[in-house]
Design a protein around this motif. Structure first.
Motif, short mmCIF file in Angstrom:
data_model
loop_
_atom_site.label_atom_id
_atom_site.label_comp_id
_atom_site.label_asym_id
_atom_site.label_seq_id
_atom_site.Cartn_x
_atom_site.Cartn_y
_atom_site.Cartn_z
N GLU A 74 -5.14 7.80 -1.87
CA GLU A 74 -4.85 9.22 -2.08
C GLU A 74 -5.40 10.09 -0.95
OE1 GLU A 74 -5.94 10.69 -5.99
OE2 GLU A 74 -5.87 8.65 -6.77
N ALA A 75 -4.69 11.20 -0.72
CA ALA A 75 -5.16 12.22 0.23
C ALA A 75 -4.75 13.58 -0.30
CB ALA A 75 -4.56 11.98 1.61
N GLY A 76 -5.64 14.55 -0.15
CA GLY A 76 -5.39 15.88 -0.67
C GLY A 76 -4.99 16.90 0.38
N SER A 77 -4.95 16.49 1.65
CA SER A 77 -4.61 17.44 2.71
C SER A 77 -3.85 16.74 3.84
CB SER A 77 -5.88 18.07 3.28
OG SER A 77 -6.62 17.10 4.00
N TYR A 78 -3.29 17.52 4.71
CA TYR A 78 -2.57 17.02 5.88
C TYR A 78 -3.48 16.11 6.71
CZ TYR A 78 0.68 17.56 9.87
OH TYR A 78 1.58 17.36 10.88
N ARG A 79 -4.62 16.64 7.07
CA ARG A 79 -5.57 15.91 7.91
C ARG A 79 -6.04 14.61 7.24
NH1 ARG A 79 -9.75 17.78 11.89
NH2 ARG A 79 -11.36 16.19 11.85
N THR A 130 -1.29 21.69 2.29
CA THR A 130 -2.28 22.64 2.82
C THR A 130 -1.65 23.57 3.87
OG1 THR A 130 -3.11 20.93 4.34
CG2 THR A 130 -4.33 21.27 2.31
N SER A 131 -0.57 24.21 3.48
CA SER A 131 0.18 25.20 4.27
C SER A 131 0.82 24.62 5.53
CB SER A 131 -0.68 26.41 4.61
OG SER A 131 -1.61 26.12 5.62
N LYS A 132 0.92 23.31 5.63
CA LYS A 132 1.62 22.69 6.76
C LYS A 132 2.81 21.90 6.22
CE LYS A 132 -2.33 22.32 9.79
NZ LYS A 132 -3.10 21.45 10.65
N SER A 133 3.73 21.59 7.08
CA SER A 133 4.94 20.86 6.70
C SER A 133 4.67 19.38 6.49
CB SER A 133 5.99 21.03 7.79
OG SER A 133 7.03 20.10 7.62
N GLY A 134 5.11 18.87 5.34
CA GLY A 134 5.04 17.44 5.09
C GLY A 134 5.91 16.66 6.06
N VAL A 141 0.85 -1.19 0.00
CA VAL A 141 0.00 0.00 0.00
C VAL A 141 0.89 1.25 0.00
CG1 VAL A 141 -1.75 1.31 1.25
CG2 VAL A 141 -1.84 -1.19 1.24
N ILE A 142 0.58 2.15 -0.93
CA ILE A 142 1.27 3.43 -1.01
C ILE A 142 0.24 4.53 -0.83
CG2 ILE A 142 2.50 5.04 -2.51
CD1 ILE A 142 3.97 2.75 -3.73
N LEU A 143 0.53 5.47 0.05
CA LEU A 143 -0.32 6.63 0.27
C LEU A 143 0.33 7.83 -0.42
CD1 LEU A 143 -2.59 8.28 1.67
CD2 LEU A 143 -1.10 8.37 3.69
N ILE A 144 -0.44 8.52 -1.27
CA ILE A 144 0.03 9.74 -1.92
C ILE A 144 -0.67 10.92 -1.26
CG2 ILE A 144 0.21 11.03 -4.08
CD1 ILE A 144 -0.32 8.30 -5.51
N VAL A 145 0.09 11.83 -0.68
CA VAL A 145 -0.47 13.02 -0.05
C VAL A 145 0.02 14.24 -0.83
CG1 VAL A 145 -0.77 14.33 2.07
CG2 VAL A 145 -0.35 11.86 2.19
N ASN A 146 -0.90 14.85 -1.55
CA ASN A 146 -0.57 16.00 -2.38
C ASN A 146 -1.85 16.76 -2.67
OD1 ASN A 146 -0.06 17.44 -5.08
ND2 ASN A 146 1.99 16.73 -4.54
N GLY A 147 -1.80 18.07 -2.63
CA GLY A 147 -2.98 18.89 -2.84
C GLY A 147 -3.48 18.94 -4.28
N ASP A 148 -2.68 18.46 -5.21
CA ASP A 148 -3.04 18.52 -6.63
C ASP A 148 -3.66 17.19 -7.07
OD1 ASP A 148 -3.04 18.45 -9.45
OD2 ASP A 148 -1.24 19.69 -9.58
N HIS A 149 -4.95 17.20 -7.33
CA HIS A 149 -5.67 15.99 -7.74
C HIS A 149 -5.06 15.37 -9.00
CE1 HIS A 149 -8.78 13.73 -9.95
NE2 HIS A 149 -9.04 13.26 -8.74
N ASP A 150 -4.72 16.19 -9.98
CA ASP A 150 -4.15 15.67 -11.22
C ASP A 150 -2.82 14.97 -10.97
OD1 ASP A 150 -6.31 16.58 -12.73
OD2 ASP A 150 -5.34 18.49 -13.19
N PHE A 151 -1.99 15.53 -10.11
CA PHE A 151 -0.72 14.91 -9.78
C PHE A 151 -0.94 13.55 -9.13
CE2 PHE A 151 2.65 13.93 -6.78
CZ PHE A 151 3.76 13.97 -7.62
N ARG A 152 -1.84 13.50 -8.15
CA ARG A 152 -2.14 12.23 -7.48
C ARG A 152 -2.63 11.20 -8.49
NH1 ARG A 152 -5.17 15.54 -4.05
NH2 ARG A 152 -7.04 14.37 -4.61
N ASN A 153 -3.48 11.62 -9.40
CA ASN A 153 -4.03 10.72 -10.41
C ASN A 153 -2.92 10.16 -11.30
OD1 ASN A 153 -6.27 9.44 -11.69
ND2 ASN A 153 -6.11 10.94 -13.34
N ILE A 154 -1.99 11.00 -11.73
CA ILE A 154 -0.88 10.54 -12.58
C ILE A 154 -0.03 9.52 -11.84
CG2 ILE A 154 1.29 11.26 -13.66
CD1 ILE A 154 -0.19 13.90 -14.39
#
Length: 122
Positions: free
Chosen positions: A29-34, A55-59, A2-15
Motif C-alpha cells: 500500500e501507498a497513500g501518496s504519489y511519492r 495527493t493533488s497530482k495525476s495518477g 505483487v499488487i501495489l495500491i496507491v490511494n490517499g484513503d487508508h480505509d479504501f486501501r484496507n478494503i
C-alpha cells in the motif's frame, strides 16, 4: 503476484487489501504519489491499482514514472476515476483498465484473475 495500491484513503486501501489477500496476491500500500513511486521501486509490482488523482497530482503521471523504472516496463495499471475521458490520457501506458467510480469493487472482480490465483495455490 505483487499488487501495489496507491490511494490517499487508508480505509479504501484496507478494503482492497482484504479482498485481494485471500486470493494469493501480495498487497503493498501507498497513500501518496511519492510513497507509491518508492514502493514500486522497492517491491516491483506486476499490477498497480491507483486513483486518478493522488495527493493533488495525476495518477497518470505516476503510471508513467513507474513504467520508467528499470524492470517495470511490463507493469500493468488499473486506474479508478471520476471522469469519462480518462482512457484518452493513458497513451503509452500498459493499462489494464479504467474503472469509473463508484463501481470499483464489482469491476475489480471482472478485471483481476481471482480464480486463477486460487487454483495455482491449491
Amino acid at each position: 503476484m505483487v499488487i501495489l495500491i496507491v490511494n490517499g484513503d487508508h480505509d479504501f486501501r484496507n478494503i482492497v487489501r482484504i479482498i485481494l489477500k485471500p486470493y494469493g496476491y501480495d498487497v503493498v500500500e501507498a497513500g501518496s504519489y511519492r510513497e507509491g513511486f518508492w514502493r514500486a521501486v522497492e517491491f516491483k509490482p506486476q499490477i498497480v491499482l491507483m486513483d486518478n488523482i493522488i495527493t493533488s497530482k495525476s495518477g497518470i503521471d505516476l503510471c508513467r514514472d513507474i513504467q520508467a523504472i528499470s524492470g517495470m516496463q511490463a507493469t500493468e495499471f488499473l486506474i479508478f476515476t471520476d471522469f469519462d475521458d480518462e482512457l484518452e490520457k493513458v497513451v503509452g501506458i500498459s493499462i489494464m483498465g479504467v474503472i469509473k467510480k463508484p463501481y470499483i469493487f464489482p469491476e475489480l472482480r471482472k478485471l483481476l484473475p481471482f480464480s486463477s490465483i486460487q487454483e495455482q495455490a491449491g
